[in-house]
Design an enzyme around this catalytic site. Sequence first.
Site, PDB file in Angstrom:
ATOM      1  N   GLU A  21       6.876 -10.597  17.404  1.00 50.11           N
ATOM      2  CA  GLU A  21       6.818  -8.991  17.400  1.00 50.11           C
ATOM      3  C   GLU A  21       5.615  -8.432  17.577  1.00 50.11           C
ATOM      4  OE1 GLU A  21       7.491  -7.206  13.048  1.00 50.11           O
ATOM      5  OE2 GLU A  21       8.627  -5.893  14.066  1.00 50.11           O
ATOM      6  N   GLY A  34      10.073  -5.602   5.392  1.00 48.60           N
ATOM      7  CA  GLY A  34       8.845  -6.160   5.652  1.00 48.60           C
ATOM      8  C   GLY A  34       8.799  -7.333   6.815  1.00 48.60           C
ATOM      9  N   GLU A  88      15.224  -6.691   5.151  1.00 45.04           N
ATOM     10  CA  GLU A  88      15.101  -5.890   6.439  1.00 45.04           C
ATOM     11  C   GLU A  88      13.838  -6.230   7.259  1.00 45.04           C
ATOM     12  OE1 GLU A  88      17.131  -3.730   7.593  1.00 45.04           O
ATOM     13  OE2 GLU A  88      18.480  -3.059   5.770  1.00 45.04           O
ATOM     14  N   LEU A  89      13.797  -7.103   8.112  1.00 47.59           N
ATOM     15  CA  LEU A  89      12.534  -7.740   8.615  1.00 47.59           C
ATOM     16  C   LEU A  89      12.250  -7.197   9.975  1.00 47.59           C
ATOM     17  CD1 LEU A  89      13.245 -11.291   7.101  1.00 47.59           C
ATOM     18  CD2 LEU A  89      12.172  -9.282   5.955  1.00 47.59           C
ATOM     19  N   ASN A 111       4.899   1.317   7.089  1.00 48.26           N
ATOM     20  CA  ASN A 111       4.866   1.984   8.367  1.00 48.26           C
ATOM     21  C   ASN A 111       5.989   3.367   8.143  1.00 48.26           C
ATOM     22  OD1 ASN A 111       7.401   0.709   8.015  1.00 48.26           O
ATOM     23  ND2 ASN A 111       7.746   0.081  10.068  1.00 48.26           N
ATOM     24  N   LYS A 154       7.663  -1.616  -5.595  1.00 48.29           N
ATOM     25  CA  LYS A 154       6.539  -2.327  -5.192  1.00 48.29           C
ATOM     26  C   LYS A 154       5.944  -1.951  -3.693  1.00 48.29           C
ATOM     27  CE  LYS A 154       3.921  -5.770  -3.290  1.00 48.29           C
ATOM     28  NZ  LYS A 154       2.767  -5.029  -2.839  1.00 48.29           N
ATOM     29  N   HIS A 155       5.160  -1.193  -3.628  1.00 46.72           N
ATOM     30  CA  HIS A 155       4.958  -0.482  -2.102  1.00 46.72           C
ATOM     31  C   HIS A 155       3.893  -1.404  -1.643  1.00 46.72           C
ATOM     32  CE1 HIS A 155       5.748   2.145   1.079  1.00 46.72           C
ATOM     33  NE2 HIS A 155       6.158   3.246   0.152  1.00 46.72           N
TER      34      HIS A 155
HETATM   35  P1  NAP Z   1       5.085  -7.502   4.885  1.00 49.33           P
HETATM   36  O1  NAP Z   1       3.545  -7.771   4.679  1.00 49.33           O
HETATM   37  O2  NAP Z   1       6.082  -8.419   4.444  1.00 49.33           O
HETATM   38  O3  NAP Z   1       4.755  -6.356   3.537  1.00 49.33           O
HETATM   39  C1  NAP Z   1       6.181  -5.695   3.151  1.00 49.33           C
HETATM   40  C2  NAP Z   1       6.198  -5.595   1.573  1.00 49.33           C
HETATM   41  O4  NAP Z   1       6.284  -6.866   1.067  1.00 49.33           O
HETATM   42  C3  NAP Z   1       4.727  -4.888   1.230  1.00 49.33           C
HETATM   43  O5  NAP Z   1       4.995  -4.442  -0.048  1.00 49.33           O
HETATM   44  C4  NAP Z   1       4.125  -6.482   0.908  1.00 49.33           C
HETATM   45  O6  NAP Z   1       3.088  -6.295  -0.270  1.00 49.33           O
HETATM   46  C5  NAP Z   1       5.382  -7.330   0.292  1.00 49.33           C
HETATM   47  N1  NAP Z   1       5.034  -8.558   0.384  1.00 49.33           N
HETATM   48  C6  NAP Z   1       4.460  -9.294   1.478  1.00 49.33           C
HETATM   49  N2  NAP Z   1       4.511 -10.581   1.298  1.00 49.33           N
HETATM   50  C7  NAP Z   1       4.868 -10.738   0.187  1.00 49.33           C
HETATM   51  C8  NAP Z   1       5.172 -12.252  -0.669  1.00 49.33           C
HETATM   52  N3  NAP Z   1       4.802 -12.938  -0.377  1.00 49.33           N
HETATM   53  N4  NAP Z   1       5.798 -11.842  -1.925  1.00 49.33           N
HETATM   54  C9  NAP Z   1       6.078 -10.703  -2.414  1.00 49.33           C
HETATM   55  N5  NAP Z   1       5.868  -9.513  -1.638  1.00 49.33           N
HETATM   56  C10 NAP Z   1       5.130  -9.471  -0.423  1.00 49.33           C
HETATM   57  O7  NAP Z   1       5.245  -6.380   6.109  1.00 49.33           O
HETATM   58  P2  NAP Z   1       4.347  -5.508   6.733  1.00 49.33           P
HETATM   59  O8  NAP Z   1       3.626  -6.440   7.545  1.00 49.33           O
HETATM   60  O9  NAP Z   1       3.609  -4.870   5.729  1.00 49.33           O
HETATM   61  O10 NAP Z   1       5.104  -4.533   7.333  1.00 49.33           O
HETATM   62  C11 NAP Z   1       5.742  -4.713   8.832  1.00 49.33           C
HETATM   63  C12 NAP Z   1       6.848  -5.402   9.035  1.00 49.33           C
HETATM   64  O11 NAP Z   1       8.023  -4.748   8.520  1.00 49.33           O
HETATM   65  C13 NAP Z   1       7.079  -5.385  10.486  1.00 49.33           C
HETATM   66  O12 NAP Z   1       7.506  -6.918  10.932  1.00 49.33           O
HETATM   67  C14 NAP Z   1       8.413  -4.537  10.559  1.00 49.33           C
HETATM   68  O13 NAP Z   1       9.309  -4.813  11.865  1.00 49.33           O
HETATM   69  C15 NAP Z   1       9.179  -4.856   9.209  1.00 49.33           C
HETATM   70  N6  NAP Z   1       9.932  -3.585   9.033  1.00 49.33           N
HETATM   71  C16 NAP Z   1      11.329  -3.700   9.258  1.00 49.33           C
HETATM   72  C17 NAP Z   1      12.241  -2.847   8.860  1.00 49.33           C
HETATM   73  C18 NAP Z   1      13.718  -3.021   8.729  1.00 49.33           C
HETATM   74  O14 NAP Z   1      14.481  -2.148   8.430  1.00 49.33           O
HETATM   75  N7  NAP Z   1      14.296  -4.171   9.318  1.00 49.33           N
HETATM   76  C19 NAP Z   1      11.523  -1.547   8.519  1.00 49.33           C
HETATM   77  C20 NAP Z   1      10.299  -1.438   8.574  1.00 49.33           C
HETATM   78  C21 NAP Z   1       9.407  -2.376   8.820  1.00 49.33           C
HETATM   79  P3  NAP Z   1       1.385  -6.248   0.285  1.00 49.33           P
HETATM   80  O15 NAP Z   1       1.298  -4.933   1.034  1.00 49.33           O
HETATM   81  O16 NAP Z   1       0.644  -6.098  -1.110  1.00 49.33           O
HETATM   82  O17 NAP Z   1       1.240  -7.353   1.113  1.00 49.33           O
END
Ligand code: NAP
EC number: 1.2.1.16
Length: 458
Positions: free
Chosen positions: A359, A206, A228-229, A131, A154-155
């Site tokens: 969310e 994430g 940071e979720l 994001n 790992k982006h």
């Molecule tokens: P996500 O699916 O969890 O992805 C985040 C990162 O983690 C990506 O690089 C993803 O890789 C990796 N990942 C996902 N599942 C994984 C697993 N089982 N094992 C290892 N790595 C894994 O999150 P998203 O949906 O892209 O991002 C949006 C979320 O991030 C929202 O919930 C948002 O609120 C949260 N967020 C939180 C903050 C904060 O500072 N608290 C800031 C920004 C965003 P892949 O892309 O390859 O799946």
Amino acid sequence: MAYKSVNPYTNETLNEYENATSNEIEAALQTATDLAQSWETVSISERATVLHAVASQLRDEKQAMAETMTREMGKLIGESEDEVDSCASIADYFADHAEEFMQPTEIETKDAKATVLKQAFGPILACEPWNFPLYQVMRIFAPNFMVGNPVILKHASIVPGSARKISQIVDDAGAPEGSLINLFLDYDQIADMIADPRIAGVALTGSERGGKSVAKAAGENLKKSTLELGGNDAFVVLEDVDRELLYKVAPAARLANSGQTCTASKRFIVPDALYDDFMDALIVSFSEMKMGDPLDRTTTLAPMSSEHGKEKLQKQVDEAIANGAEVVYGNESVQAEGQFFMPTILTDITPENPIFDQELFGPVAQVFRVHSEKEAIQLANNSQYGLGSVVMSSDLKHAEEVASQIKAGMTFVNHGWTSLPELPFGGIRNSGYGRELSKQGLMTFVNEHLIYTAENKE
Ligand code: NAP
């Protein structure tokens, strides 16, 4: 191939990338380990010079970096440019302050001298979301670079072009090889990396799903982690609010970055006396949003980052409606090729609605009517999450008292969410643990090494 750049405005596939091979992973781990070791004899001020060069390189390549992000995940070009500026400031901030943060501290103790040294931790694995493709990486890279911890990145799989561009900028600024290594990893490779003894810690920003998986692997291998979720941030309006300010702050707090911000205000909690006026103003602001090409500077609402993200949000909105939510504005399909989601306002979401505490990661606002401040605070705290929040009031002292009662990592008074290098960023409960940015963020992966020297007693 899992790593794929698709322009969410045109749906055009821009590029696809192969996953890292085991040889590349091994080389990355060794390079990072060797660099961490060689940094033990390099002064912090030498790294500060390089990090300032990274800031300059970002400013020099602002347009290219910004356009890469906009093409890959759809955010407005102005938002991308602001992101580059903010990341250059983050780099400058840690370059300017790390030496002070890393100074040894003395502890008063009986019959001895006690000193806490601040030492590097080792290579860190950073799993980052799409994001804010640059900002999320800079939050972890800049402080750890100053500490002396190489970062393996790992982006997110939908922003591989941004990931490449960021590591190229760091390299071109003259950072030693291994300072930031971008790898296109799958989840099994991540788990293996966390288990590798050369990785000292892991940071993930994430979803809860990703967070749980990475935290589990970190726990099994006794590695320090930060998470940071997501959030379901409350926006609490008090009756004495400055309405002009309110109507300016509220829509932006929800719609910036097309609503795809962890700390975006998602639940607007409004007193009965103001409710109708607030709703009218929100509808006007939402209806004035202009969807279009994110590279066009007159566009005010960008597409969502991906088809997947849009479909997930639509499912959640449909479920909310099926369980009694009312659509006050929006939720109509957008006749455009890109992944646009019409700005939407939902009301009548009861605690029984399955969406009540999910969310909604997109341009959808939930509005709640309350009859007292106590009810507002209770509703704000009725969440599994605890990331950010906003309190709006003309009485600042009172607003701060209300803010202190909200269970969250961050509360902004009379201001939508914001992030600055000197402010700690993070949440509690299902929004994760640990903080990024600020001195606190820098200290996350630091060995606070106690040296206790007994005094000689004749
Ligand atoms: P996500 O699916 O969890 O992805 C985040 C990162 O983690 C990506 O690089 C993803 O890789 C990796 N990942 C996902 N599942 C994984 C697993 N089982 N094992 C290892 N790595 C894994 O999150 P998203 O949906 O892209 O991002 C949006 C979320 O991030 C929202 O919930 C948002 O609120 C949260 N967020 C939180 C903050 C904060 O500072 N608290 C800031 C920004 C965003 P892949 O892309 O390859 O799946």
